[in-house]
Every structure is written in C-alpha cells, then in structure tokens.
Design an enzyme around this catalytic site. Structure first.
Site, short mmCIF file in Angstrom:
data_model
loop_
_atom_site.label_atom_id
_atom_site.label_comp_id
_atom_site.label_asym_id
_atom_site.label_seq_id
_atom_site.Cartn_x
_atom_site.Cartn_y
_atom_site.Cartn_z
N GLU A 28 0.77 -1.30 0.05
CA GLU A 28 -0.04 -0.04 -0.03
C GLU A 28 0.92 1.13 0.00
OE1 GLU A 28 -3.27 2.85 0.39
OE2 GLU A 28 -2.92 0.73 -0.50
N HIS A 76 -19.58 -10.30 -16.15
CA HIS A 76 -18.19 -9.73 -16.55
C HIS A 76 -17.87 -10.57 -17.98
CE1 HIS A 76 -14.43 -8.01 -17.02
NE2 HIS A 76 -13.68 -9.28 -16.72
N HIS A 78 -3.68 -9.63 -16.80
CA HIS A 78 -5.00 -9.25 -17.10
C HIS A 78 -5.45 -7.87 -17.25
CE1 HIS A 78 -8.80 -10.68 -17.86
NE2 HIS A 78 -9.61 -9.96 -16.90
#
Length: 315
Positions: free
Chosen positions: A58, A214, A276
């Site tokens: 993060e 999707h 992806h």
C-alpha cells in the site's frame, strides 16, 4: 528538446501503467487497509516502524502514484509549451493531470471512509482515463516526426460508430472487471467459460451474477472487436494506422480473454491477474487513440473534398 520530451513522455506513460498495476496489486493482495484509515501517512507515521507485506504494498503504491503525479504535471506543462499548437494537446494535458488528481482523491476517500464495492470499482476506470490521456499525449509527441500518417486519416460513418460504441462498451466491461475484484468474486465460479461444471445454469447469487456478467460482456467485446478488425483489414489497408490499431486491439482483447480464463484455471495466480489488468489498460489506450483519429476524420474529409473541388485540381 523534442528528443528529451519523447523519452520523458515514454517514462511517464510506463509510470502510469505501474500506477494501474499497483492499484490492481493492492486489491488482489487485500492491501487496501495496509495503512489503516490514515492518508497520506501510514498509521499516522511518515515511515512506519513496523512493516508488513500489506503495509509495504500500500505504501509503495502511494509513493509511486505521488511520483508519477509529479511526472504527469511536468509532461503536461512541457508538452503544452512544445506542441501546444496541435489541436488536442492542451485538452489532453489538462485531462491527464486533473483526472490523476481526482483519482488520488478517490483513493484517499476509499482509505479514510469505507466505500461500497460498486464505488471502489470506479477507481480503476478513472485511473484508466488518466492513463489514456497520458498515452495519447505521448503519441502526439511522436507524431511530430510524421513517421506514420495519423493526421490524414479519413473514417466513414460506420467505422466511426464502431469506434465510439466499442470504447464506451469496453469502459463498461472494465468497470465490471474491477467490480469482480473488489467484490471478491474472481473465483466464485470454478469453471470456464460457464460457471459450474461447464453446464448452463442461471447464477444463484450476486457474486455469480457479477462474475458471469463480466465474462458475457467480455465475450461480446471480443466478437465486436474481431468484426471491426475484419472491416479494417478489408477496407482500411491503405490507412495503416487504422489497420494496425484494430489489429493491435484484436490481439490485446484475445490476450485479455485468455488471461481471464487462466486466472480461473490457476486459482487466481497473481502474475496472471496483473497481466489481465495490463492487457485491458493497453487495449483502452489503443481504442482511445482510434477515437482521437475519428475526431480528426470529419475535418480531414472536408479538407479532402475542398481540395478535390478546387479550380487548380479541376484543371
């Protein structure tokens, strides 16, 4: 100066891709709460005393995003000064920076206040718009040398319809893909292309609807892009930038579909999942450039018609 601008534009574009992939990595590794509800600090500290993998991911994403934001600001100002005479430059320069700032604010809001999965999915879409603006700005810089005839493109009404329709549709597909990640529906269906035992059955819960929705939309995107690529090959071979653009789009959507299937077969392999995200980002960039070319087409068609009907041409 132009050579330096080109290198800087390429580096900034790569940096924007890293921001997109970093955001996907944060989501895939559940590192969004790595720094708690503190922003821009991490658990109230500039440099955390205790580092965990989630906290490191993060924090690294925040640092890279901040650094790339500075790069985008410099690129916007630099390109404005050097190629500001090109029609699209000032618009793209403004969009690339301000959308990136907006993206950062949404990311900060997601950290400080809990958001629904449907709202969080918007974050990737906005990031994609910011990347596309920087990518187009980079291509404008490379158009200066006129090594490819991007300024003389003429597109008919049918092709224009497909370009606009596909980019809007793909953006919607991107949103559903981001929703799959944020709703943790990536592995809700154990088979591919159908959900359970590769037998046709209606989804039985919200997560299956999200996943199969999707997949279905991605399949339609593949067929649509394949059809328009056929049109480009048949009618636009003389316009290499259109022919090449749709060929690249077909390759990227194919890789997108294949990597989506491999994600299921490998039980969410992290590297495949990042690939992806990379393929869809590159696809959106290519489609955005085709949209830019379509916006030039009417002007080019008018100038061509005017040239053909000029007295000098008639003689």
């Amino acid at each position: 100066m132009q050579r330096g601008l080109k290198w800087f534009a390429v580096i900034t574009t790569i940096g924007m891709l890293l921001v997109l992939l970093g955001g996907a990595l944060v989501t895939k590794t559940d590192s969004g709460d790595g720094c708690g509800d503190s922003w821009p600090l991490c658990h109230g500290e500039l440099i955390p005393t205790e580092i965990t993998p989630e906290k490191a991911i993060e924090l690294a994403h925040r640092i890279v995003s901040g650094a790339v934001g500075i790069f985008v600001l410099i690129l916007s100002i630099w390109s404005w000064r050097v190629i500001g005479h090109i029609r699209e430059t000032k618009f793209l320069a403004a969009v690339s920076f301000f959308v990136l700032v907006f993206q950062g604010l949404i990311g900060a809001a997601a950290v400080m206040w809990e958001q629904s999965d449907f709202i969080l999915a918007v974050h990737f879409g906005i990031s994609l718009i910011s990347f596309a603006a920087v990518f187009l700005l980079t291509l404008l810089i490379f158009e200066i040398d006129k090594k490819f005839e991007a300024e003389k493109v003429i597109i008919d009404r049918r092709m224009n319809f497909h370009i606009v329709g596909i980019i809007l549709y793909v953006f919607l597909v991107v949103y559903t893909g981001a929703l799959v990640r944020h709703a943790k529906a990536s592995l809700i269906c154990s088979d591919w292309p159908l959900c359970r035992n590769n037998e046709f059955a209606w989804p039985i819960n919200l997560h299956e609807w999200i996943q199969m929705g999707h997949r279905g939309m991605a399949g339609i995107a593949f067929l649509w892009i394949a059809y328009v690529t056929y049109i480009a090959i048949k009618y636009y071979k003389h316009q290499k930038v259109i022919y090449g653009g749709w060929t690249a789009a077909l390759i990227l959507i194919s890789l997108q579909v294949i990597s989506g299937a491999i994600i299921i077969f490998t039980q969410l392999n992290l590297y495949v999942a990042l690939a992806h995200a990379l393929f869809i980002s590159c696809l959106f960039g290519v489609l955005s450039y085709l949209l830019l070319l379509a916006s030039r087409s009417k002007k080019n068609a008018f100038l061509y018609s005017k040239e053909q009907n000029s007295p000098a041409k008639a003689q």
